[in-house]
Design a protein around this motif. Sequence first.
Motif, PDB file in Angstrom:
ATOM      1  N   LYS A  12       0.854  -1.178   0.000  1.00 24.46           N
ATOM      2  CA  LYS A  12       0.000   0.000   0.000  1.00 24.46           C
ATOM      3  C   LYS A  12       0.897   1.236   0.000  1.00 24.46           C
ATOM      4  O   LYS A  12       1.629   1.498   0.945  1.00 24.46           O
ATOM      5  N   TYR A  13       0.876   1.960  -1.114  1.00 23.10           N
ATOM      6  CA  TYR A  13       1.654   3.194  -1.226  1.00 23.10           C
ATOM      7  C   TYR A  13       0.698   4.382  -1.196  1.00 23.10           C
ATOM      8  O   TYR A  13      -0.394   4.315  -1.729  1.00 23.10           O
ATOM      9  N   THR A  28       6.085   9.164  -2.931  1.00 21.47           N
ATOM     10  CA  THR A  28       5.261   8.121  -2.340  1.00 21.47           C
ATOM     11  C   THR A  28       5.781   7.702  -0.979  1.00 21.47           C
ATOM     12  O   THR A  28       6.977   7.696  -0.735  1.00 21.47           O
ATOM     13  N   VAL A  29       4.842   7.358  -0.109  1.00 15.97           N
ATOM     14  CA  VAL A  29       5.172   6.734   1.169  1.00 15.97           C
ATOM     15  C   VAL A  29       4.823   5.269   1.035  1.00 15.97           C
ATOM     16  O   VAL A  29       3.675   4.928   0.755  1.00 15.97           O
ATOM     17  N   LYS A  30       5.838   4.416   1.215  1.00 17.86           N
ATOM     18  CA  LYS A  30       5.563   2.980   1.125  1.00 17.86           C
ATOM     19  C   LYS A  30       5.174   2.480   2.510  1.00 17.86           C
ATOM     20  O   LYS A  30       5.990   1.971   3.251  1.00 17.86           O
ATOM     21  N   THR A  69      -2.262  -1.221  -3.140  1.00 17.72           N
ATOM     22  CA  THR A  69      -1.612  -0.820  -4.380  1.00 17.72           C
ATOM     23  C   THR A  69      -1.350  -2.053  -5.237  1.00 17.72           C
ATOM     24  O   THR A  69      -1.543  -2.043  -6.444  1.00 17.72           O
ATOM     25  N   SER A  70      -0.875  -3.107  -4.591  1.00 16.16           N
ATOM     26  CA  SER A  70      -0.787  -4.397  -5.280  1.00 16.16           C
ATOM     27  C   SER A  70      -0.823  -5.489  -4.232  1.00 16.16           C
ATOM     28  O   SER A  70      -0.802  -5.231  -3.036  1.00 16.16           O
ATOM     29  N   GLY A  71      -0.869  -6.736  -4.696  1.00 16.38           N
ATOM     30  CA  GLY A  71      -0.971  -7.836  -3.753  1.00 16.38           C
ATOM     31  C   GLY A  71      -2.422  -8.121  -3.411  1.00 16.38           C
ATOM     32  O   GLY A  71      -3.325  -7.475  -3.937  1.00 16.38           O
ATOM     33  N   SER A 280      12.130   8.311   8.134  1.00 11.75           N
ATOM     34  CA  SER A 280      10.885   8.705   7.490  1.00 11.75           C
ATOM     35  C   SER A 280      10.529   7.702   6.396  1.00 11.75           C
ATOM     36  O   SER A 280      11.377   7.328   5.594  1.00 11.75           O
ATOM     37  N   PRO A 281       9.271   7.268   6.335  1.00 15.90           N
ATOM     38  CA  PRO A 281       8.896   6.297   5.301  1.00 15.90           C
ATOM     39  C   PRO A 281       8.938   6.877   3.885  1.00 15.90           C
ATOM     40  O   PRO A 281       8.742   6.158   2.922  1.00 15.90           O
ATOM     41  N   VAL A 282       9.181   8.186   3.747  1.00 18.06           N
ATOM     42  CA  VAL A 282       9.338   8.769   2.408  1.00 18.06           C
ATOM     43  C   VAL A 282      10.720   8.402   1.858  1.00 18.06           C
ATOM     44  O   VAL A 282      10.881   8.152   0.671  1.00 18.06           O
ATOM     45  N   ASN A 283      11.714   8.384   2.733  1.00 18.80           N
ATOM     46  CA  ASN A 283      13.068   8.041   2.320  1.00 18.80           C
ATOM     47  C   ASN A 283      13.519   6.773   3.014  1.00 18.80           C
ATOM     48  O   ASN A 283      14.250   6.812   3.989  1.00 18.80           O
ATOM     49  N   ILE A 284      13.051   5.648   2.539  1.00 14.97           N
ATOM     50  CA  ILE A 284      13.413   4.386   3.171  1.00 14.97           C
ATOM     51  C   ILE A 284      14.855   4.061   2.799  1.00 14.97           C
ATOM     52  O   ILE A 284      15.234   4.145   1.631  1.00 14.97           O
TER      53      ILE A 284
END
Lengths: 333, 326
Positions: A12-13, A28-30, A69-71, A280-284
């Motif tokens: 889910k993004y 995107t935030v993953k 988003t997928s899966g 931050s989940p923006v920059n994993i």
Amino acid sequence: MTPILEYKNLKKYFTVGHRGLLRREPITVKAVDGVSFVINKGEVFGLVGESGSGKSTVAYTTIGMYRPTSGAIEFQGESLFTKEGKRPRHIKKEIQIVFQDPGSSLNPRRSVKEILELPLSIHQPAKKHIGRVAELLEMVELPVDYMYKYPHALSGGEKQIVAIARALATEPSFIILDEPTSALDVSIQGKIINLLLRLRQEFHLSYLFITHDLSLMRNVASRVAIMYLGKICEVAEASEFFRNPKHPYTQMLLSSIPVVSEEEEKLKPKRVQSRGEIPSPVNIPSGCSFHLRCPYKMDICPRVDPEMVDTGEGHYVRCHLYPVQENSRPVAV
Amino acid sequence: MNTPPLLEVRNLQVHFRVFGGYLKVLDGVNLVVRAGEKVGLVGESGCGKTTTMKAILRILPEPPAQIVGGHVLFRGKDVLKMRPQELRRLRGRGISMVFQDPTAALNPVFTIGQQLGDVIRYSHSDGRVDAGQIRLKALQALKEVALADPERLLDSYPIQLSGGMRQRVCIAMALATQPELLIADEPGTSLDVTIQDQILRLLHNLVVERNTSVILITHTLGVVREVTDRVYVMYAGTIVESAPTKVLFANPMFPYTRGLMQSVPRLSGGGVAEGIPGRIPNYLNPPTGCRFHPRCPHVMEVCRHEKPPVFTVGEEHYVACYLYAS
């Protein structure tokens, strides 16, 4: 053991903004980034993680607040997300949720009776519901005359019990418990937890239990998964998990728990001291997303994301310290 | 001990005026903090922990709050009788406070440097300190709380920092004035467990290094066990038990303390105890006698009518319960 819910590479993004010259590149935030696991019938499956790890996104996707988003997520073999968009009502009835803060999940303008009637009127329309409301209150051990009270007249614990009764109203087989006691005092926590465990036995329920309290998890879950930045790092049976934590992040979490007795102190892994914060989940971070905080960081960690490895007895771990065997394939938990 | 205590609270009573009467929140709180001592104050939400601390600092909103009785002696001087000027000196250089929610404690429209600078300027009562000096001191304060890149942080706004970093800034602000007593109100509760662990270790190291006295307010018993020397247990506006930390955890005596200890889920497993039945009383009409008696499993006739005195049950171990009379 028969599976009740199967998560298959769930992603889910969220798009939180745009960048680039023409502002066309999405940021995107993953939140959930490839999560696979199975919850068996009658099980209490624990999901642990720090804030921002994606555990609530998993819950909200399961209940249908988000589309993945997928899966895929399958409920007893049936996909929860169909092309038509709307989830069939007979599946909605089976999967319910109890939120963290009962103060904001109950409508202050509705009496307990109205709160409990709403799910009933949707799933069993054209019927009188007052008898069933009384029955629900008895199930959760609240006096029947509570149906005429409004949420403001209830204590925090009682509100949460009403929220549990509401989740039970549609006779579900699976309930998501999203931090059901973290807004409550510890002296009330026990009552709620024991009520939930008793209801599970009585009505053959399965739970997805989300919490950040590992001591509590130890006492309620049969299996536990740890999430970090949208991915699962370790899954194991609850007792095995606390006796033999394998992932460095799990060890860090366990060693951070404040405990109340010497006996428990001995159970905590001593070697790993907490350092750094969840990025931050923006920059994993590249490779293994935990490498910035990991005390055992190796050359390979920032480059390659490790794969989930079966270390035996249902204990799975995703870390380069436990290399994939030559002949084994990546596993689904 | 012969040295007078740093802080002594004697029979503190605080009421809140509300529609329909008075909420009798604090019902005679007694507590003592000695120089260099780390004291824990434990209790459920609504038991009066924060009210007590706010009364000590005189930051309760009066009205609706009313301090109706008692004394708060800091170095022998009664805080409740201090003039505004003395109070200003007390807050900051005497006592400073770290709040639960660092996001609410920092002003979102000023940079960290400005806010930290204000605290430092304020602590120099003569006001003779130039901007360069303030910046240097602010940098020093940020370095002490182990924040990376303090130069850049000084010009950052709170929103650019994570929760853990914000709490470190709050600790830096609280300690920048070199207080003698630090009140930490649930300093890790709003943070993740790994960050809470880091914050508590940092706080512990800093106060040990400076020999600052600490009152740590929390409802997490495990936290108290790890960082304090002595503990006060509070229930519905009264101190019901106090003991050295080790003694309290080995041998809790007040029925409420026992229930609380049993309620904590153990890492070693074994299920979760039922907890304590009932709920914290309504302060408008609190129970007569011992305020815990409606929930107490060992309630006796005398508990319903007479407020129990404090009994000494061991060295520095005091319990306000008739079970331990004689």
